[in-house]
Design an enzyme around this catalytic site. Structure first.
Site, PDB file in Angstrom:
ATOM      1  N   ASP A 213       0.824  -1.210   0.000  1.00  0.00           N
ATOM      2  CA  ASP A 213       0.000   0.000   0.000  1.00  0.00           C
ATOM      3  C   ASP A 213       0.862   1.266   0.000  1.00  0.00           C
ATOM      4  O   ASP A 213       0.344   2.369   0.090  1.00  0.00           O
ATOM      5  CB  ASP A 213      -1.010   0.002   1.157  1.00  0.00           C
ATOM      6  CG  ASP A 213      -0.372  -0.256   2.500  1.00  0.00           C
ATOM      7  OD1 ASP A 213       0.714  -0.859   2.537  1.00  0.00           O
ATOM      8  OD2 ASP A 213      -0.953   0.154   3.511  1.00  0.00           O
ATOM      9  N   HIS A 214       2.176   1.107  -0.130  1.00  0.00           N
ATOM     10  CA  HIS A 214       3.061   2.273  -0.235  1.00  0.00           C
ATOM     11  C   HIS A 214       3.873   2.278  -1.526  1.00  0.00           C
ATOM     12  O   HIS A 214       4.264   3.335  -2.003  1.00  0.00           O
ATOM     13  CB  HIS A 214       3.977   2.350   0.984  1.00  0.00           C
ATOM     14  CG  HIS A 214       3.197   2.648   2.231  1.00  0.00           C
ATOM     15  ND1 HIS A 214       3.185   3.880   2.823  1.00  0.00           N
ATOM     16  CD2 HIS A 214       2.346   1.877   2.953  1.00  0.00           C
ATOM     17  CE1 HIS A 214       2.374   3.857   3.869  1.00  0.00           C
ATOM     18  NE2 HIS A 214       1.850   2.648   3.970  1.00  0.00           N
TER      19      HIS A 214
ATOM     20  N   HIS B 148       8.731  -2.024  11.797  1.00  0.00           N
ATOM     21  CA  HIS B 148       7.411  -2.195  11.196  1.00  0.00           C
ATOM     22  C   HIS B 148       7.337  -3.662  10.789  1.00  0.00           C
ATOM     23  O   HIS B 148       8.234  -4.435  11.124  1.00  0.00           O
ATOM     24  CB  HIS B 148       7.293  -1.224  10.008  1.00  0.00           C
ATOM     25  CG  HIS B 148       5.944  -1.184   9.359  1.00  0.00           C
ATOM     26  ND1 HIS B 148       4.775  -1.295  10.058  1.00  0.00           N
ATOM     27  CD2 HIS B 148       5.586  -1.017   8.043  1.00  0.00           C
ATOM     28  CE1 HIS B 148       3.754  -1.214   9.207  1.00  0.00           C
ATOM     29  NE2 HIS B 148       4.220  -1.052   7.989  1.00  0.00           N
TER      30      HIS B 148
ATOM     31  N   ASP C 192       1.393   7.877  11.473  1.00  0.00           N
ATOM     32  CA  ASP C 192       0.573   6.670  11.452  1.00  0.00           C
ATOM     33  C   ASP C 192      -0.453   6.794  12.575  1.00  0.00           C
ATOM     34  O   ASP C 192      -0.131   7.268  13.661  1.00  0.00           O
ATOM     35  CB  ASP C 192       1.510   5.473  11.724  1.00  0.00           C
ATOM     36  CG  ASP C 192       0.806   4.119  11.620  1.00  0.00           C
ATOM     37  OD1 ASP C 192      -0.381   4.079  11.263  1.00  0.00           O
ATOM     38  OD2 ASP C 192       1.472   3.094  11.890  1.00  0.00           O
TER      39      ASP C 192
ATOM     40  N   HIS D 242       1.680  -1.988  13.275  1.00  0.00           N
ATOM     41  CA  HIS D 242       1.359  -0.591  13.583  1.00  0.00           C
ATOM     42  C   HIS D 242       1.351  -0.358  15.086  1.00  0.00           C
ATOM     43  O   HIS D 242       0.863  -1.189  15.846  1.00  0.00           O
ATOM     44  CB  HIS D 242      -0.009  -0.223  13.008  1.00  0.00           C
ATOM     45  CG  HIS D 242      -0.033  -0.256  11.513  1.00  0.00           C
ATOM     46  ND1 HIS D 242       0.242   0.842  10.741  1.00  0.00           N
ATOM     47  CD2 HIS D 242      -0.253  -1.279  10.659  1.00  0.00           C
ATOM     48  CE1 HIS D 242       0.170   0.506   9.462  1.00  0.00           C
ATOM     49  NE2 HIS D 242      -0.129  -0.776   9.384  1.00  0.00           N
TER      50      HIS D 242
HETATM   51 ZN   LIG Z   1       3.187  -0.644   6.126  1.00  0.00          ZN
END
Ligand SMILES: [Zn+2]
Length: 539
Positions: free
Chosen positions: A61-62, A124, A178, A352
């Site tokens: 998603d990045h 992460h 985030d 996260h």
């Molecule tokens: Zn991520």
């Protein structure tokens, strides 16, 4: 979905292109659409101001949309940390694109136009994740993309708290942070937790063990491999994304295992089940993935049955629950034991940060303004409450709506100056953006209500209707047993046609008329609204 960029008149630097493979619940309605990528039209006509793209980490998603958007932004230079660059470059190479993401070390400082960009390592669920410290003429922007503070990370590389503190000491204008875990109290557990659970599974498993997780989480894959070897098993990988990521990670030294630990697909048959550890792609229940094929007993090399164990080390992304459940249930039907987080704790931990992690970052950075990113509206609102507990004024936690452009100017608070219309750009097979809302709505109607096709034959020479219209339906109702309904429907169509005397000139109008009348009739009779397709055939 989030594409973040600064909004300065002359220099615009895009921080991150992102694709959401259904991170929002939209996925459930996206019939047959493979991927959603960012809408970059707003940036396309400002290409000349874009200085480059900097990626924070290698999650889909990045970086996932990169092969579709980077050339639209003017083939700009791109940077990312070593593994991030490697993962992004796999996508560019696959599409046979020339551009490459330049790998940079964590101590590099990039000079990009009037900006400097430095990298802070954070933990992460993919190694080599970074926060960006962006010095602009107006002040420092701290880009705190996805992270948690894992104090015992699998690869031993901890978050660089001292660099985060140092940025804070200089004074930060705005913290982008985030906020996905803002509803969870405490700190997010370390990745190590997964190892303990997996070891228990391995100790008890009488047959083969299939392990599935996000294919970018190579630290967790490494952990699983180490454990499997300890329990005397051999390893096989199934799934293109896992193959590619593991290969890249091995080459760059992010993974390590003896080559002889790997068994070739075709040799699996000769290895006793209790010696097999199979790492299989498809943790999100993706159709056609290796795991989904195993579940459907349709895999070339892998069968599961009584005595075998399948471990899901991933939670379904919102919107994917149904697909994951389908796979789990099929695996059960094959006789396998299935472990997933609904029934067993600590098979997966989030990448996260929870409230503790988030507030630790906020305290260290101490920004003037805060812009929560990477979550939905409720996560942002919850973040605002947490920040208020730390003494922040609610006004200083910026929560723009999607598409709103925030402008920073010296001496005045940031404000929304423009709202741009954003659409989900959908990738369906090979085409990009050719699936519009209309196509999607039609697919949705067909899926839920069925389809009714009316064929009206007309004479080419006279334009007259030559025979009774034919009605064909799929997924609507079983027409053969609804003779009366069918007769009535045909009558409705005929009446709509008869409204026009003699030769019909405007077939578009007639088609619309037929469609509307039939829709009304069918809704009255059945309570359903199938997709109605009137077809005029010249004979
Ligand atoms: Zn991520």
């Amino acid at each position: 979905m989030h594409t973040n960029y600064t909004n300065k008149k002359q220099d615009r630097r895009v921080f991150e292109g992102s694709s959401s493979s259904g991170k929002d619940s939209l996925r459930i309605f996206m019939y047959g659409v493979d991927l959603v990528i960012p809408d970059v039209r707003y940036l396309e006509d400002k290409k000349q101001y874009i200085r480059g793209l900097v990626f924070t980490h290698g999650h889909d998603d990045h970086i996932g949309g990169i092969q579709y958007i980077y050339f639209k932004l003017g083939n700009v230079p791109m940077w990312g940390t070593t593994l991030t660059a490697a993962f992004a470059n796999i996508k560019l190479t696959e599409r046979k694109l020339k551009g490459r993401v330049t790998p940079v070390d964590f101590d590099r400082v990039l000079q990009i136009g009037p900006f400097t960009v430095s990298f802070n390592r954070v933990t992460h669920s993919v190694p080599d994740a970074a926060h960006l410290v962006i010095t602009t003429p107006l002040g420092i922007i701290y880009h705190g993309s996805d992270f948690k503070f894992d104090f015992d990370p699998l690869d031993g590389k901890k978050s660089e708290l001292e660099k985060i503190n140092a940025a804070g000491k200089k004074g930060v204008l705005c913290l982008l942070t985030d906020c996905l875990g803002s509803e969870r109290p405490g700190f997010t557990p370390s990745e190590q937790v997964v190892g303990t659970t997996l070891a228990k599974e391995l100790a008890l498993a009488p047959g083969k063990v299939l392990f599935t997780t996000q294919s970018s989480n190579i630290s967790r894959i490494q952990l699983a491999i180490d454990l499997a070897l300890k329990y005397g098993r051999k390893i096989a990988f199934f799934g293109r994304s896992i193959d590619q990521n593991v290969e890249a990670a091995l080459k760059l030294g992010f993974m390590r295992f003896p080559r002889e630990a790997i068994i070739r697909d075709q040799d699996l048959r000769r290895l006793p089940a209790v010696k097999q550890f199979l790492i299989v792609a498809g943790a999100q229940g993706q159709e056609g993935s290796a795991l989904s094929r195993v579940a459907n007993d349709d895999h070339k090399f892998v069968r599961v049955g009584e005595g075998d164990t399948v471990v899901f080390s991933a939670d379904p992304i919102p919107g994917n629950e149904h697909s994951v459940n389908v796979v789990i249930e099929e695996l059960y039907r094959r006789g396998a034991r299935v472990s997933y987080s609904d029934i067993m704790e600590d098979l997966h931990v989030s990448g996260h940060g929870s409230q503790g992690d988030l507030m630790l970052l906020l305290s260290a950075v101490g920004p003037k303004y805060i812009l929560p990113i990477g979550g939905t509206y409720k996560h942002m609102m919850q973040y605002r409450r947490l920040a208020a507990d730390l003494g922040y004024n609610k006004r200083d936690v910026l929560i723009p709506e999607e598409g709103q452009v925030l402008e920073f100017r010296p001496g005045v608070p940031p404000r929304v100056v423009e709202t741009i219309e954003l659409e989900n750009v959908m990738v369906d097979g090979l085409g990009v953006g050719d699936v519009g809302n209309v196509v999607l709505r039609d697919r949705q109607t067909i899926a839920t209500e069925g389809i009714v096709v009316i064929v009206v034959p007309i004479a080419k020479s006279t334009g007259q209707v030559t025979a009774e219209p034919d009605i064909i339906s799929r997924g609507f109702i079983y027409m053969k047993e609804s003779g009366r309904l069918l007769d009535d429907a045909r009558r409705v169509v005929s009446q709509s046609l008869r409204l026009k005397k003699g030769r019909i000139l405007d077939w578009r109008f007639v088609r619309k008329q037929v469609g509307e009348n039939l829709e009304m009739f069918l809704f009255k009779e059945t309570g359903r609204r199938p997709l109605i397709v009137p077809v005029i055939v010249e004979v």
